[in-house]
Scaffold this motif. Structure first.
Motif, short mmCIF file in Angstrom:
data_model
loop_
_atom_site.label_atom_id
_atom_site.label_comp_id
_atom_site.label_asym_id
_atom_site.label_seq_id
_atom_site.Cartn_x
_atom_site.Cartn_y
_atom_site.Cartn_z
N VAL A 21 0.84 -1.20 0.00
CA VAL A 21 0.00 0.00 0.00
C VAL A 21 0.88 1.25 0.00
O VAL A 21 1.83 1.35 0.77
N ARG A 22 0.54 2.17 -0.89
CA ARG A 22 1.25 3.44 -0.99
C ARG A 22 0.21 4.56 -1.10
O ARG A 22 -0.95 4.32 -1.41
N GLY A 23 0.65 5.77 -0.87
CA GLY A 23 -0.26 6.90 -1.00
C GLY A 23 -1.21 7.01 0.18
O GLY A 23 -0.84 6.74 1.32
N PHE A 24 -2.45 7.40 -0.10
CA PHE A 24 -3.44 7.68 0.94
C PHE A 24 -4.62 6.73 0.76
O PHE A 24 -5.41 6.88 -0.16
N ASP A 25 -4.73 5.75 1.66
CA ASP A 25 -5.75 4.71 1.54
C ASP A 25 -6.44 4.54 2.90
O ASP A 25 -5.79 4.15 3.88
N LEU A 26 -7.73 4.83 2.97
CA LEU A 26 -8.46 4.76 4.23
C LEU A 26 -9.22 3.45 4.41
O LEU A 26 -10.09 3.35 5.28
N THR A 27 -8.90 2.44 3.61
CA THR A 27 -9.61 1.16 3.69
C THR A 27 -9.53 0.55 5.09
O THR A 27 -10.54 0.13 5.66
N TRP A 28 -8.33 0.48 5.66
CA TRP A 28 -8.16 -0.09 7.00
C TRP A 28 -8.90 0.75 8.04
O TRP A 28 -9.50 0.21 8.96
N PHE A 29 -8.84 2.04 7.89
CA PHE A 29 -9.45 2.95 8.86
C PHE A 29 -10.98 2.78 8.87
O PHE A 29 -11.59 2.66 9.94
N VAL A 30 -11.57 2.74 7.70
CA VAL A 30 -13.03 2.59 7.60
C VAL A 30 -13.47 1.21 8.11
O VAL A 30 -14.49 1.09 8.80
N ALA A 31 -12.69 0.18 7.80
CA ALA A 31 -13.02 -1.18 8.26
C ALA A 31 -12.95 -1.26 9.79
O ALA A 31 -13.80 -1.91 10.43
N ALA A 32 -11.95 -0.62 10.38
CA ALA A 32 -11.82 -0.63 11.84
C ALA A 32 -12.99 0.11 12.49
O ALA A 32 -13.53 -0.33 13.52
N TYR A 33 -13.40 1.23 11.88
CA TYR A 33 -14.56 1.96 12.40
C TYR A 33 -15.80 1.06 12.41
O TYR A 33 -16.55 1.01 13.39
N ALA A 34 -16.01 0.34 11.31
CA ALA A 34 -17.19 -0.53 11.21
C ALA A 34 -17.16 -1.62 12.27
O ALA A 34 -18.20 -1.97 12.85
N GLN A 35 -15.97 -2.15 12.55
CA GLN A 35 -15.86 -3.21 13.55
C GLN A 35 -16.14 -2.67 14.96
O GLN A 35 -16.83 -3.30 15.76
N PHE A 36 -15.62 -1.48 15.25
CA PHE A 36 -15.89 -0.85 16.55
C PHE A 36 -17.39 -0.54 16.69
O PHE A 36 -17.98 -0.76 17.74
N LYS A 37 -17.98 -0.04 15.63
CA LYS A 37 -19.41 0.29 15.67
C LYS A 37 -20.25 -0.96 15.89
O LYS A 37 -21.23 -0.94 16.67
N HIS A 38 -19.87 -2.05 15.24
CA HIS A 38 -20.60 -3.30 15.38
C HIS A 38 -20.58 -3.79 16.83
O HIS A 38 -21.56 -4.38 17.31
N GLU A 39 -19.48 -3.52 17.53
CA GLU A 39 -19.36 -3.96 18.92
C GLU A 39 -19.71 -2.85 19.90
O GLU A 39 -19.44 -2.95 21.10
N ASN A 40 -20.29 -1.77 19.35
CA ASN A 40 -20.79 -0.66 20.18
C ASN A 40 -19.68 -0.05 21.05
O ASN A 40 -19.88 0.23 22.23
N LYS A 41 -18.52 0.16 20.43
CA LYS A 41 -17.39 0.78 21.13
C LYS A 41 -17.02 2.09 20.44
O LYS A 41 -17.11 2.22 19.22
N ALA A 42 -16.60 3.06 21.26
CA ALA A 42 -16.26 4.38 20.72
C ALA A 42 -14.99 4.30 19.89
O ALA A 42 -13.98 3.75 20.33
N PHE A 43 -15.05 4.84 18.69
CA PHE A 43 -13.91 4.80 17.77
C PHE A 43 -13.22 6.16 17.69
O PHE A 43 -12.00 6.26 17.80
N PHE A 44 -14.00 7.22 17.50
CA PHE A 44 -13.42 8.56 17.38
C PHE A 44 -13.15 9.12 18.77
O PHE A 44 -13.91 9.91 19.32
N GLN A 45 -12.02 8.69 19.33
CA GLN A 45 -11.64 9.07 20.68
C GLN A 45 -11.35 10.56 20.79
O GLN A 45 -11.66 11.20 21.78
N SER A 46 -10.74 11.11 19.75
CA SER A 46 -10.41 12.54 19.69
C SER A 46 -10.90 13.10 18.36
O SER A 46 -10.11 13.31 17.43
N PRO A 47 -12.21 13.33 18.24
CA PRO A 47 -12.76 13.74 16.95
C PRO A 47 -12.18 15.03 16.40
O PRO A 47 -11.94 15.14 15.19
N TYR A 48 -11.92 16.01 17.28
CA TYR A 48 -11.38 17.27 16.76
C TYR A 48 -9.95 17.10 16.27
O TYR A 48 -9.55 17.72 15.28
#
Length: 385
Positions: free
Chosen positions: A311-338
């Protein structure tokens, strides 16, 4: 027979390597800048990457009888041995006795009294081509200070190891901070010399006076030049793989997920205890000069080992997948949204992820902005693309 001979000669010729002129860094163009520095008082913004052949730029200039008055140190310090975000103190260089003034912490911009005995302020630091890598913010503020002090500001240019990539959202003004000062993409595909020229040309400085900018460009460099950094630019980017993955992993810094700070492979893995994000296990521990108190300190994380990733450049695939997994388990993902919004330069990315958009859909959000930026930056490019 003659046809066979011609083919053999052609094969021999093709196997002989063509002579390629070697890359010359801006700091290596001493024949041009040393005569100009004669009789001038010099300040240096440098770190461990500021090398001329086998010497640090400070030692090189002193050996050439240049009147170096002081050194300004960016994030991670003069020798590059401070953790990200760690306070960098003013001190004195043991080897040369020169005062070292920190440009990280409360004093991010040289003060007028710190420049009163300086005629030329030189910036020579290896960058990695990302908007939120703070060396370019240090350069910006130093340019302003030099303009206000009516002194020259020089940039010794160096390669951008991510120069092939221009990608990611552009920074919006409400999200401007030290981790993002310019309306450019996450990956801007420019060298620091080109970017300094653009900062001046676009009027992004707050100084009332025009900066006396001079860039010493590289020789034999282009957008297709592959350059592997000889010295790590900061403690947690220890190798080329970390530098390549940094754009795609840095957003995790605003979440509970570890990117390997406190291991031997920072920014080459990511993981979390529960939910498990993969089978690879690692346990962050304090590392002197790199991670004094790493995220998940002493806790085993499960995730992905990316040390062999392409992987090179800017790829948010892992980031989006991790968010979905946290959401599925009802856990906070955006710890520091700002903080995430400051890294992204906008809140649109976070909100789009929360609305369920995929990584592919996210890319569409900034494509037109990137195309406009490519046109805007064109007149500031110093090297072929």
């Amino acid at each position: 027979m003659f046809q066979s001979l011609r083919i053999c000669l052609l094969l021999v010729f093709c196997c002989v390597p063509l002579s390629v002129e070697s890359l010359t860094l801006g700091a290596e163009r001493a024949d041009e800048y040393l005569p100009v520095l004669k009789g001038k008082r010099v300040g240096l913004i440098v770190n461990q990457t500021s090398r001329v052949d086998d010497q640090h730029l400070v030692d090189y200039l002193l050996n050439k009888k240049v009147n170096v008055k002081k050194v300004f140190a960016p994030e991670h310090g003069f020798r590059g041995n401070y953790d990200a975000g760690a306070k960098v103190d003013d001190t004195k260089d043991v080897k040369t006795g020169l005062p070292i003034i920190s440009l990280y912490g409360s004093n991010k911009k040289p003060k007028p009294d710190q420049l009163k005995d300086i005629d030329v302020l030189i910036f020579d630091i290896q960058d990695v081509g990302l908007r939120f890598y703070t060396y370019i913010s240090t350069m910006h503020l130093a340019m302003e200070a030099a303009a206000d002090a009516n002194i020259e500001f020089w940039v010794f240019d160096r390669p951008n190891p991510n120069i092939a990539y221009v990608d990611g959202p552009l920074l919006e003004k409400p999200f401007q901070s030290f981790v993002g000062m310019h309306p450019i993409p996450v990956l801007h595909g420019m060298t620091v010399g080109e970017l300094a020229t653009m900062i001046k040309g676009e009027g992004w400085l707050t100084s009332l006076k025009a900066p006396q900018l001079r860039v010493f460009p590289m020789r034999n460099y282009s957008g297709s030049t592959e350059y592997r950094l000889p010295i790590p630019p900061s403690p947690n980017l220890p190798n080329q793989q970390a530098i390549y993955l940094y754009p795609s992993l840095c957003f995790f810094e605003a979440t509970p997920i570890s990117v390997g700070r406190g291991t031997n492979f920072p920014f080459q893995v990511f993981g979390y205890p529960d939910p498990k994000l993969g089978e690879f296990q690692f346990t962050p521990r304090p590392v002197l000069g790199a991670a004094s108190n790493p995220k998940l300190n002493g806790v085993t994380a499960f995730g992905l080992d990316l040390r062999n990733s392409n992987v090179r450049g800017f790829d948010l695939t892992w980031f989006v997948a991790a968010y979905a997994q946290f959401k599925h388990e009802n856990k906070a993902f955006f710890q520091s949204p700002y903080f995430l919004d400051k890294l992204a330069g906008t809140d649109k990315i976070r909100k789009a992820i929360e609305s369920g958009q995929s990584a592919l859909e996210l890319r569409k959000l900034w494509q037109q902005d990137v195309q406009d930026f490519l046109k805007q930056r064109k007149k500031y490019l110093l090297y072929p693309r």
